[in-house]
Design a protein around this motif. Structure first.
Motif, PDB file in Angstrom:
ATOM      1  N   ASN A 148     -10.740   5.542   5.494  1.00  0.00           N
ATOM      2  CA  ASN A 148     -11.112   4.887   6.596  1.00  0.00           C
ATOM      3  C   ASN A 148     -10.098   3.706   6.927  1.00  0.00           C
ATOM      4  OD1 ASN A 148     -13.175   6.653   6.937  1.00  0.00           O
ATOM      5  ND2 ASN A 148     -14.602   5.236   5.542  1.00  0.00           N
ATOM      6  N   SER A 149      -9.550   2.907   5.852  1.00  0.00           N
ATOM      7  CA  SER A 149      -8.781   1.644   5.997  1.00  0.00           C
ATOM      8  C   SER A 149      -7.397   2.352   6.706  1.00  0.00           C
ATOM      9  CB  SER A 149      -8.576   1.257   4.551  1.00  0.00           C
ATOM     10  OG  SER A 149      -7.909   2.146   3.731  1.00  0.00           O
ATOM     11  N   GLN A 150      -6.840   3.569   6.129  1.00  0.00           N
ATOM     12  CA  GLN A 150      -5.689   4.020   6.892  1.00  0.00           C
ATOM     13  C   GLN A 150      -5.826   4.298   8.212  1.00  0.00           C
ATOM     14  OE1 GLN A 150      -3.942   6.538   3.272  1.00  0.00           O
ATOM     15  NE2 GLN A 150      -2.735   6.487   4.808  1.00  0.00           N
TER      16      GLN A 150
ATOM     17  N   LYS B 201      -7.494   2.795  10.578  1.00  0.00           N
ATOM     18  CA  LYS B 201      -7.233   1.805  11.290  1.00  0.00           C
ATOM     19  C   LYS B 201      -6.039   0.923  11.585  1.00  0.00           C
ATOM     20  CE  LYS B 201     -12.043   0.380   9.792  1.00  0.00           C
ATOM     21  NZ  LYS B 201     -12.891  -0.603   9.142  1.00  0.00           N
ATOM     22  N   LEU B 202      -5.116   1.595  10.913  1.00  0.00           N
ATOM     23  CA  LEU B 202      -3.695   1.181  10.711  1.00  0.00           C
ATOM     24  C   LEU B 202      -2.880   1.634  11.997  1.00  0.00           C
ATOM     25  CD1 LEU B 202      -2.745   1.601   6.853  1.00  0.00           C
ATOM     26  CD2 LEU B 202      -3.588  -0.602   8.005  1.00  0.00           C
ATOM     27  N   ASP B 203      -2.080   0.723  12.474  1.00  0.00           N
ATOM     28  CA  ASP B 203      -1.011   1.228  13.777  1.00  0.00           C
ATOM     29  C   ASP B 203       0.085   1.993  13.109  1.00  0.00           C
ATOM     30  OD1 ASP B 203       0.952  -0.632  12.844  1.00  0.00           O
ATOM     31  OD2 ASP B 203       0.059  -2.024  14.192  1.00  0.00           O
ATOM     32  N   ASP B 204       0.818   2.581  13.769  1.00  0.00           N
ATOM     33  CA  ASP B 204       1.984   3.328  13.472  1.00  0.00           C
ATOM     34  C   ASP B 204       2.919   2.675  12.519  1.00  0.00           C
ATOM     35  OD1 ASP B 204       1.065   5.348  14.935  1.00  0.00           O
ATOM     36  OD2 ASP B 204       2.332   5.413  16.730  1.00  0.00           O
ATOM     37  N   TYR B 205       3.143   1.562  13.008  1.00  0.00           N
ATOM     38  CA  TYR B 205       4.123   0.694  11.849  1.00  0.00           C
ATOM     39  C   TYR B 205       3.614   0.614  10.708  1.00  0.00           C
ATOM     40  CZ  TYR B 205       6.700  -3.562  10.416  1.00  0.00           C
ATOM     41  OH  TYR B 205       7.409  -4.454   9.538  1.00  0.00           O
TER      42      TYR B 205
ATOM     43  N   ILE C   7       4.968   1.977   6.783  1.00  0.00           N
ATOM     44  CA  ILE C   7       5.141   1.139   5.585  1.00  0.00           C
ATOM     45  C   ILE C   7       4.232   1.738   4.639  1.00  0.00           C
ATOM     46  CG2 ILE C   7       4.856  -1.240   4.463  1.00  0.00           C
ATOM     47  CD1 ILE C   7       5.288  -2.274   7.224  1.00  0.00           C
ATOM     48  N   ARG C   8       3.040   1.969   4.664  1.00  0.00           N
ATOM     49  CA  ARG C   8       2.093   2.604   3.706  1.00  0.00           C
ATOM     50  C   ARG C   8       2.738   3.698   3.154  1.00  0.00           C
ATOM     51  NH1 ARG C   8      -3.472   2.502   1.935  1.00  0.00           N
ATOM     52  NH2 ARG C   8      -3.423   4.056   0.380  1.00  0.00           N
ATOM     53  N   ALA C   9       3.293   4.698   4.098  1.00  0.00           N
ATOM     54  CA  ALA C   9       3.814   5.921   3.593  1.00  0.00           C
ATOM     55  C   ALA C   9       4.976   5.579   2.647  1.00  0.00           C
ATOM     56  CB  ALA C   9       3.965   6.750   4.689  1.00  0.00           C
ATOM     57  N   LEU C  10       5.887   4.719   2.950  1.00  0.00           N
ATOM     58  CA  LEU C  10       7.007   4.503   2.174  1.00  0.00           C
ATOM     59  C   LEU C  10       6.602   3.935   0.949  1.00  0.00           C
ATOM     60  CD1 LEU C  10       9.509   3.264   5.018  1.00  0.00           C
ATOM     61  CD2 LEU C  10       9.737   5.420   3.517  1.00  0.00           C
ATOM     62  N   SER C  11       5.665   3.013   0.635  1.00  0.00           N
ATOM     63  CA  SER C  11       5.162   1.967  -0.299  1.00  0.00           C
ATOM     64  C   SER C  11       4.637   3.315  -1.322  1.00  0.00           C
ATOM     65  CB  SER C  11       4.224   0.998   0.301  1.00  0.00           C
ATOM     66  OG  SER C  11       3.593   0.342  -1.065  1.00  0.00           O
ATOM     67  N   ASP C  12       3.568   4.093  -0.769  1.00  0.00           N
ATOM     68  CA  ASP C  12       3.044   5.257  -1.590  1.00  0.00           C
ATOM     69  C   ASP C  12       4.188   6.202  -2.192  1.00  0.00           C
ATOM     70  OD1 ASP C  12       0.723   4.201  -0.811  1.00  0.00           O
ATOM     71  OD2 ASP C  12      -0.026   5.819   0.560  1.00  0.00           O
TER      72      ASP C  12
ATOM     73  N   GLY D  74      -3.377  -5.809  -6.486  1.00  0.00           N
ATOM     74  CA  GLY D  74      -2.347  -5.007  -5.777  1.00  0.00           C
ATOM     75  C   GLY D  74      -2.895  -3.785  -5.297  1.00  0.00           C
ATOM     76  N   LEU D  75      -3.940  -3.295  -6.014  1.00  0.00           N
ATOM     77  CA  LEU D  75      -4.592  -1.973  -5.733  1.00  0.00           C
ATOM     78  C   LEU D  75      -5.517  -2.414  -4.440  1.00  0.00           C
ATOM     79  CD1 LEU D  75      -5.798  -0.823  -9.238  1.00  0.00           C
ATOM     80  CD2 LEU D  75      -4.095   0.208  -7.807  1.00  0.00           C
ATOM     81  N   ASN D  76      -5.794  -3.532  -4.134  1.00  0.00           N
ATOM     82  CA  ASN D  76      -6.614  -3.840  -2.991  1.00  0.00           C
ATOM     83  C   ASN D  76      -5.692  -4.035  -1.755  1.00  0.00           C
ATOM     84  OD1 ASN D  76      -9.024  -4.754  -2.217  1.00  0.00           O
ATOM     85  ND2 ASN D  76      -8.355  -6.880  -1.725  1.00  0.00           N
ATOM     86  N   GLN D  77      -4.535  -3.863  -1.741  1.00  0.00           N
ATOM     87  CA  GLN D  77      -3.647  -3.871  -0.593  1.00  0.00           C
ATOM     88  C   GLN D  77      -3.684  -2.522   0.052  1.00  0.00           C
ATOM     89  OE1 GLN D  77      -1.996  -6.555   0.384  1.00  0.00           O
ATOM     90  NE2 GLN D  77      -2.455  -7.637  -1.535  1.00  0.00           N
ATOM     91  N   PRO D  78      -3.982  -2.632   1.410  1.00  0.00           N
ATOM     92  CA  PRO D  78      -4.067  -1.290   2.051  1.00  0.00           C
ATOM     93  C   PRO D  78      -2.779  -0.748   2.540  1.00  0.00           C
ATOM     94  CG  PRO D  78      -4.758  -3.255   3.546  1.00  0.00           C
ATOM     95  CD  PRO D  78      -4.593  -3.740   2.179  1.00  0.00           C
ATOM     96  N   ILE D  79      -1.975  -1.721   2.759  1.00  0.00           N
ATOM     97  CA  ILE D  79      -0.390  -1.202   3.228  1.00  0.00           C
ATOM     98  C   ILE D  79       0.606  -1.264   2.148  1.00  0.00           C
ATOM     99  CG2 ILE D  79       1.178  -1.809   5.006  1.00  0.00           C
ATOM    100  CD1 ILE D  79      -1.020  -3.409   6.691  1.00  0.00           C
TER     101      ILE D  79
END
Length: 429
Positions: free
Chosen positions: A2-4, A6-10, A14-19, A240-245
């Motif tokens: 659900n949190s993902q 709500k994220l925009d493309d940018y 970042i989230r994908a690269l971070s993961d 850190g685990l609480n970071q959505p992006i």
């Protein structure tokens, strides 16, 4: 999910690269890769400490890494390339992630070099050396270790500051810690339990603290574990685990080790949980690493710890921390410099933040596994909504009023000459 959504493309990029960074670093376990097994210890103890540990290059080759080193380095290189392609060369969060990729590649190179001179050289690149100065013309870490040892010797010479008796067993420590940490994080957030599989008295994970089953503690020890392992190490992991992006903040490369251990030691000090014996342990580790950097071998470092009052097993345990990953005649593994080095750097950072009126940056030290050089960038990322402020903060860092007052006095006191004061006070002290 659900949190993902709500994220925009940018943000999703970042989230994908971070993961990908988080996933890539999963099998890299530095301490597991460099530690010596029980057979090495048993052989050393059987020889009564008269022969060096039976560790050579072949010993490490017989203990392969838990991942394909070449493939893992290529994986990080590909992530770094994609960060540049997708975010650009000068994107702030991209710069942090690229540096993490470089660090992890260097970690892999260090682990590949176990049992060679390169291991110690790369360790110094990652964690620093005892001969490093804090600033141009300032004392080095080795100087700090010697200076603190002199102070501690003066305290010990009094003879009336004995350590409190260790009357608490592991089960007692577990119950006390579980209750105290539940009051900070909630009843189900952190688990505290006994374990037979650790060398230290305690070890922290993402959402747990393990207590060695045969360890003994006093109230001050438990307080130190509460603030060091619980409020700092586990707390920053949970933040850190609480970071959505920027999910990479849940995992720390070597550069974050200095920040982590510096915060942990600072918390021990300002919570009045530290004590001279604890501080001597840290200074001894720094001095031992410096000895090894200057050419001392395992037996010489072992004898240094024996002179500091450790028995055969304690002397081996401490000396092996210095040479793990290396050889008994090699350069040291310098990770243990992070405690004192981190304390000084973090303390200076907080002092300067107060002096310049940038109090909002201080709590951001806890928003995950942070690195000091990223703090200005993290402030901007919070403003952009890419990083969440820390959910969990130690009480001492929730109260900016008290912390600011203390640091204001500390800033002023730094301008006084202690040598001049000592001369002036000679007739009254």
């Amino acid at each position: 999910m659900n949190s993902q959504q709500k994220l925009d493309d940018y943000q999703l990029c970042i989230r994908a690269l971070s993961d990908r960074i988080v996933e890539a670093q999963t099998p890299i376990r530095v301490l597991d890769a460099v530690k010596w097994d029980d057979g090495i210890r048993d052989g050393f103890l059987k020889a009564k400490g008269k022969q060096p540990p039976a560790v050579d290059r072949d010993y490490y080759l017989s203990r392969p890494l838990a991942f394909d080193a070449a493939a893992k380095k290529l994986e990080f290189q590909n992530i770094e390339r994609d960060i540049t392609r997708q975010l650009g060369q000068f994107n702030p969060v991209g710069q942090i992630m690229r540096r993490m990729c470089k660090e992890y590649r260097m970690v892999i190179r260090m682990l590949e070099a176990r049992g060679t001179e390169d291991f110690g050289l790369i360790s110094q690149e990652l964690y620093g050396a005892a001969s490093d100065a804090f600033h141009a013309g300032d004392p080095t870490l080795a100087d700090l270790g010697l200076m603190l040892s002199d102070y501690l010797n003066n305290i010990a010479a009094r003879g009336d500051l004995e350590d409190e008796a260790k009357t608490l067993g592991a089960s007692d420590a577990v119950n006390i810690l579980q209750q105290r940490l539940a009051g900070v994080f909630g009843d189900e957030t952190i688990r505290v339990f006994e374990s037979d599989g650790i060398l230290a008295d305690a070890a922290a994970g993402a959402d747990y603290i393990k207590i060695r089953s045969d360890a003994r503690f006093n109230e001050r020890d438990v307080k130190a574990l509460e603030v060091h392992e619980g409020l700092v190490h586990v707390g920053t992991t949970l933040n850190g685990l609480n970071q959505p992006i920027c999910t990479f903040l849940a995992k720390g490369p070597p550069s974050s080790t200095v920040t982590q251990e510096g915060l942990a030691i600072l918390m021990e000090v300002i919570a009045f949980a530290s004590y001279p014996t604890r501080l001597r342990k840290l200074t001894n580790r720094t001095r031992a690493i410096h000895m090894a950097e200057e050419g001392a071998d395992f037996l010489e470092v072992f004898e240094f710890f024996r002179e500091q009052g450790y028995g055969l097993e304690g002397g081996y345990s401490n000396a092996s921390r210095v040479f793990r990953g290396s050889l008994p005649t090699g350069l040291p593994f310098t990770k243990d410099l992070s405690y004192l080095k981190g304390f000084i750097l973090i303390y200076n950072y907080i002092q300067l933040a107060v002096r310049k009126g940038k109090l909002e940056q201080i709590p951001l030290l806890f928003c995950g596994k942070t690195t000091l050089e990223d703090m200005r960038t993290l402030r901007k990322l919070v403003d952009e909504g890419l990083v969440q402020p820390p959910k969990y903060l130690p009480p001492q860092f929730q109260d900016m009023n008290a912390l600011s007052a203390w640091m204001c006095f500390s800033n002023f006191l730094n301008h006084l000459s202690l040598d001049r004061i000592e001369a002036d006070y000679a007739n009254i002290l």
